[in-house]
Design a protein around this motif. Structure first.
Motif, PDB file in Angstrom:
ATOM      1  N   THR A  82       6.374 -47.789 -27.129  1.00  0.00           N
ATOM      2  CA  THR A  82       5.281 -47.752 -26.152  1.00  0.00           C
ATOM      3  C   THR A  82       4.737 -46.335 -26.045  1.00  0.00           C
ATOM      4  O   THR A  82       3.529 -46.110 -26.012  1.00  0.00           O
ATOM      5  CB  THR A  82       5.779 -48.226 -24.772  1.00  0.00           C
ATOM      6  OG1 THR A  82       6.412 -49.492 -24.931  1.00  0.00           O
ATOM      7  CG2 THR A  82       4.637 -48.364 -23.788  1.00  0.00           C
ATOM      8  N   ASP A  83       5.658 -45.376 -26.022  1.00  0.00           N
ATOM      9  CA  ASP A  83       5.226 -43.977 -25.957  1.00  0.00           C
ATOM     10  C   ASP A  83       4.417 -43.613 -27.199  1.00  0.00           C
ATOM     11  O   ASP A  83       3.396 -42.939 -27.112  1.00  0.00           O
ATOM     12  CB  ASP A  83       6.446 -43.054 -25.832  1.00  0.00           C
ATOM     13  CG  ASP A  83       6.023 -41.620 -25.557  1.00  0.00           C
ATOM     14  OD1 ASP A  83       5.430 -41.385 -24.489  1.00  0.00           O
ATOM     15  OD2 ASP A  83       6.254 -40.752 -26.421  1.00  0.00           O
ATOM     16  N   ARG A  84       4.895 -44.086 -28.358  1.00  0.00           N
ATOM     17  CA  ARG A  84       4.182 -43.800 -29.604  1.00  0.00           C
ATOM     18  C   ARG A  84       2.748 -44.320 -29.542  1.00  0.00           C
ATOM     19  O   ARG A  84       1.807 -43.660 -29.975  1.00  0.00           O
ATOM     20  CB  ARG A  84       4.917 -44.483 -30.763  1.00  0.00           C
ATOM     21  CG  ARG A  84       5.123 -43.598 -31.958  1.00  0.00           C
ATOM     22  CD  ARG A  84       5.718 -44.373 -33.099  1.00  0.00           C
ATOM     23  NE  ARG A  84       4.713 -44.681 -34.100  1.00  0.00           N
ATOM     24  CZ  ARG A  84       4.917 -45.521 -35.101  1.00  0.00           C
ATOM     25  NH1 ARG A  84       6.064 -46.145 -35.222  1.00  0.00           N
ATOM     26  NH2 ARG A  84       3.974 -45.748 -35.981  1.00  0.00           N
ATOM     27  N   MET A  85       2.598 -45.522 -28.976  1.00  0.00           N
ATOM     28  CA  MET A  85       1.257 -46.097 -28.875  1.00  0.00           C
ATOM     29  C   MET A  85       0.393 -45.324 -27.884  1.00  0.00           C
ATOM     30  O   MET A  85      -0.751 -44.989 -28.164  1.00  0.00           O
ATOM     31  CB  MET A  85       1.350 -47.553 -28.418  1.00  0.00           C
ATOM     32  CG  MET A  85       1.514 -48.525 -29.538  1.00  0.00           C
ATOM     33  SD  MET A  85       1.387 -50.198 -28.900  1.00  0.00           S
ATOM     34  CE  MET A  85       3.051 -50.537 -28.447  1.00  0.00           C
ATOM     35  N   LEU A  86       0.979 -45.055 -26.715  1.00  0.00           N
ATOM     36  CA  LEU A  86       0.179 -44.430 -25.660  1.00  0.00           C
ATOM     37  C   LEU A  86      -0.263 -43.022 -26.039  1.00  0.00           C
ATOM     38  O   LEU A  86      -1.296 -42.541 -25.596  1.00  0.00           O
ATOM     39  CB  LEU A  86       0.964 -44.415 -24.348  1.00  0.00           C
ATOM     40  CG  LEU A  86       1.154 -45.799 -23.727  1.00  0.00           C
ATOM     41  CD1 LEU A  86       2.073 -45.738 -22.535  1.00  0.00           C
ATOM     42  CD2 LEU A  86      -0.188 -46.394 -23.331  1.00  0.00           C
ATOM     43  N   LYS A  87       0.538 -42.368 -26.879  1.00  0.00           N
ATOM     44  CA  LYS A  87       0.183 -41.035 -27.346  1.00  0.00           C
ATOM     45  C   LYS A  87      -1.154 -41.061 -28.089  1.00  0.00           C
ATOM     46  O   LYS A  87      -1.891 -40.084 -28.105  1.00  0.00           O
ATOM     47  CB  LYS A  87       1.282 -40.541 -28.298  1.00  0.00           C
ATOM     48  CG  LYS A  87       1.833 -39.213 -27.889  1.00  0.00           C
ATOM     49  CD  LYS A  87       2.916 -38.630 -28.784  1.00  0.00           C
ATOM     50  CE  LYS A  87       3.506 -39.494 -29.856  1.00  0.00           C
ATOM     51  NZ  LYS A  87       4.766 -38.953 -30.393  1.00  0.00           N
ATOM     52  N   MET A  88      -1.437 -42.219 -28.716  1.00  0.00           N
ATOM     53  CA  MET A  88      -2.640 -42.309 -29.543  1.00  0.00           C
ATOM     54  C   MET A  88      -3.913 -42.570 -28.745  1.00  0.00           C
ATOM     55  O   MET A  88      -5.008 -42.363 -29.242  1.00  0.00           O
ATOM     56  CB  MET A  88      -2.484 -43.438 -30.564  1.00  0.00           C
ATOM     57  CG  MET A  88      -1.278 -43.299 -31.440  1.00  0.00           C
ATOM     58  SD  MET A  88      -1.169 -44.633 -32.644  1.00  0.00           S
ATOM     59  CE  MET A  88      -1.631 -46.052 -31.677  1.00  0.00           C
ATOM     60  N   PHE A  89      -3.738 -43.062 -27.510  1.00  0.00           N
ATOM     61  CA  PHE A  89      -4.934 -43.381 -26.729  1.00  0.00           C
ATOM     62  C   PHE A  89      -5.570 -42.099 -26.201  1.00  0.00           C
ATOM     63  O   PHE A  89      -5.086 -41.506 -25.253  1.00  0.00           O
ATOM     64  CB  PHE A  89      -4.585 -44.303 -25.566  1.00  0.00           C
ATOM     65  CG  PHE A  89      -4.444 -45.734 -25.986  1.00  0.00           C
ATOM     66  CD1 PHE A  89      -5.531 -46.587 -25.934  1.00  0.00           C
ATOM     67  CD2 PHE A  89      -3.241 -46.220 -26.456  1.00  0.00           C
ATOM     68  CE1 PHE A  89      -5.408 -47.905 -26.336  1.00  0.00           C
ATOM     69  CE2 PHE A  89      -3.111 -47.538 -26.869  1.00  0.00           C
ATOM     70  CZ  PHE A  89      -4.199 -48.382 -26.802  1.00  0.00           C
TER      71      PHE A  89
END
Lengths: 93, 474
Positions: A82-89
């Motif tokens: 989830t952190d990996r994804m949110l980093k991209m937003f």
């Protein structure tokens, strides 16, 4: 009031809290919300920890060990991805 | 449980609620996730503290193995594979809850004289089997969903005659067995045997619930399984009389249910229809117009011709679908968008709620290739803008841009909200062939006067397009 009844109260109220919080989620965040919420459901790890507290090779202990492994994969993997994804937003600069 | 630990659990619960709340806004989402993970760490530490003097060998081994597997998976997974990963994790969560309940039952009840109710109390016995039922259904159902997403199992709905009847019989047998355990069973061997059968039947039920559901309905299934994984945790909370588990489980259960609702609405179908309909099963077999009849005036062109139209376009709307994920074309899409913007164009993305294989799937892919989320619009906010657009570029989407949904009241997808791409001046559809989408309905859009097909793999086509466009603009 019995433990069960208290549990039912807590459950019903928490469901409402859940509905209230999540109703307005923007579609952009649906995937991270899901994987994040999924990691939270790994809270069952707390129950798992008390299922394998001796060295005895018994069915109960082995099931407990499996539960710890499953729950930990869920928790660690879920929060990290989830952190990996949110980093991209990112927003426009 | 000692009071300090109970209070720490309360603190954790509050942190989980706040974390989840922060997860609903892009700005605060990342901090929200960190808050939730801190809450989890706190809860685990408090639990370890509470255990006191026990042997920690199994615990440490379990945490180390699980942590390593989880971390490795989280780091290595591709963004396009996110639906598979979430499906698998849903299963693990549900499985863990069922395992905790089973372990509890073995520890407290098995091998001892007396009925489960005498050994565990009635309410614990009931919640224990609820936990096992939901947990096992979640685990096996998620594994099937994972298999379908990964392509290990056919993505087509597999519905055998009487599938729903078998499910009904399974549910009835499980209820009957649990009732028998509560009312009559006193022999330890008998209790063991029947409990094992309850677990096995529940697992089987999970498989049969998911096999009839087709690939494009996966967003609904994954959301629902997500909800189940929470409910399983809550049920385990009842077994262990742990309110924090109940709270977290209820939150996740509610969140999964909301997403399920949103997904169903986006397909204009009821949850019951998705779960038991076996959508698309009959349609493939029925007569209907054949491929040749359905597609009578399809035009296609090459990248070079398309590039010239793109060069003069000012308002471009890109519609991504599952094909984009399959082709891993998110980065080249961004490259194309950058070129168009540099050329003075306005580029936006129209995201249908069920595009892809899980809620928000497209948003994550586009975020990965650094598309600012302000350029992403959902159906309601962009649908009226297609009429002003010069180009609608459709990348591997099909059913969500099918005009039949609004124009043909007899179509199986009639009434489903779709993106009105045909209103754009020119429509480009990047697609490997004319084969129908999941709903197995021909798409009349391909016959439209203003539609051009670009046949091929999305990544390859877009790469060519970028190349041609560079040649013109340089």
């Amino acid at each position: 009031m019995s433990t069960l009844l208290i549990g039912i109260y807590v459950f019903a109220l928490a469901v409402f809290v859940g509905f209230e919080i999540i109703t307005k989620i923007p579609p952009t965040l649906h995937t991270p919300l899901m994987s994040g919420a999924n990691a939270v459901s790994g809270i069952t790890i707390v129950g798992a920890l008390s299922c394998a507290v001796t060295l005895e090779i018994s069915t109960a202990n082995l099931l407990g060990l499996a539960a710890i492994v499953f729950a930990t994969v869920n928790v660690v993997g879920g929060f990290m991805v989830t952190d990996r994804m949110l980093k991209m937003f990112k927003s426009k600069k | 449980m000692n009071t300090v630990v109970a209070l720490i659990y309360l603190l954790s619960s509050i942190m989980f609620i706040l974390g989840l709340k922060m997860l609903t806004r892009v700005k605060t989402a990342r901090r929200g996730n960190m808050l939730s993970s801190s809450a989890m760490l706190l809860a685990v530490l408090a639990t370890l503290l509470d255990l006191g003097e026990v042997n920690y060998t199994f615990i440490i081994a379990g945490l180390a193995i699980g942590g390593a597997i989880g971390a490795l998976m989280a780091i290595r997974v591709q963004m396009t594979e996110m639906p598979e990963m979430v499906a698998l994790f849903n299963g693990f969560g549900g499985g863990a809850s069922a395992l905790v309940a089973s372990s509890f039952m073995f520890e407290r009840a098995f091998g001892k004289e007396g009925s489960l109710v005498e050994l565990l109390a009635l309410d614990t016995t009931i919640t224990l089997f609820i936990s096992i039922l939901i947990g096992a259904v979640t685990l096996s159902g998620s594994l099937v969903a994972f298999g379908k997403l990964k392509g290990l199992v056919s993505g087509q709905p597999i519905l055998f005659p009487g599938n729903n009847l078998v499910n009904l019989v399974l549910v009835a047998s499980i209820l009957f067995m649990v009732l028998y355990l509560i009312l009559f069973a006193t022999n330890p061997n008998q209790i063991l045997l029947i409990s094992m059968m309850v677990i096995a039947f529940s697992g089987f039920l999970g498989v049969l619930l998911v096999t009839p559901i087709g690939g494009a309905d996966m967003p609904v299934v994954i959301s629902l399984l997500n909800s189940y994984s929470g409910l399983a945790a809550a049920a385990t909370g009842f077994v262990l009389a742990n309110n924090m588990l109940i709270i977290c489980g209820a939150l996740v259960g509610a969140s999964g249910l909301i997403l399920t609702q949103i997904m169903c609405k986006a397909m204009n179908r009821s949850l019951a229809n998705v779960l038991f309909g076996g959508f698309g099963v009959e349609d493939t077999a029925s007569s209907g117009p054949g491929k040749d009849e359905a597609y009578h005036s399809v035009k296609s062109c090459g990248a070079e011709e398309a590039a010239m139209i793109f060069e003069s376009a000012r308002d471009i709307i890109i519609v991504p679908g599952y094909g984009l994920a399959v082709a891993q074309a998110q980065h080249v899409t961004k490259e194309l968008a950058d070129l168009l913007i540099a050329n003075g164009g306005n580029v936006r993305y129209a995201i249908h709620p069920v595009a892809g294989r899980m809620p928000g799937h497209m948003n994550v892919l586009l975020a990965e290739s650094n598309v600012p989320h302000e350029q992403l619009f959902d159906l309601d906010h962009i649908n009226d803008d297609f009429q002003n657009a010069d180009i609608a570029l459709i990348l591997g989407a099909n059913d969500v841009v099918n005009p039949a949904a609004t124009k043909d009241p007899n179509s199986p997808i009639a009434g489903m909200p779709v993106l009105k791409v045909w209103d754009a001046k020119t429509v480009f559809v990047v697609k490997r062939s004319l084969s129908p989408g999941f709903a197995a309905i021909p798409n009349d859009l391909f016959n439209y006067e203003n539609n051009m097909m670009l046949f091929g793999d999305a990544k390859k086509i877009l790469t060519e397009l970028v190349h041609e466009l560079k040649e013109i603009t340089d």
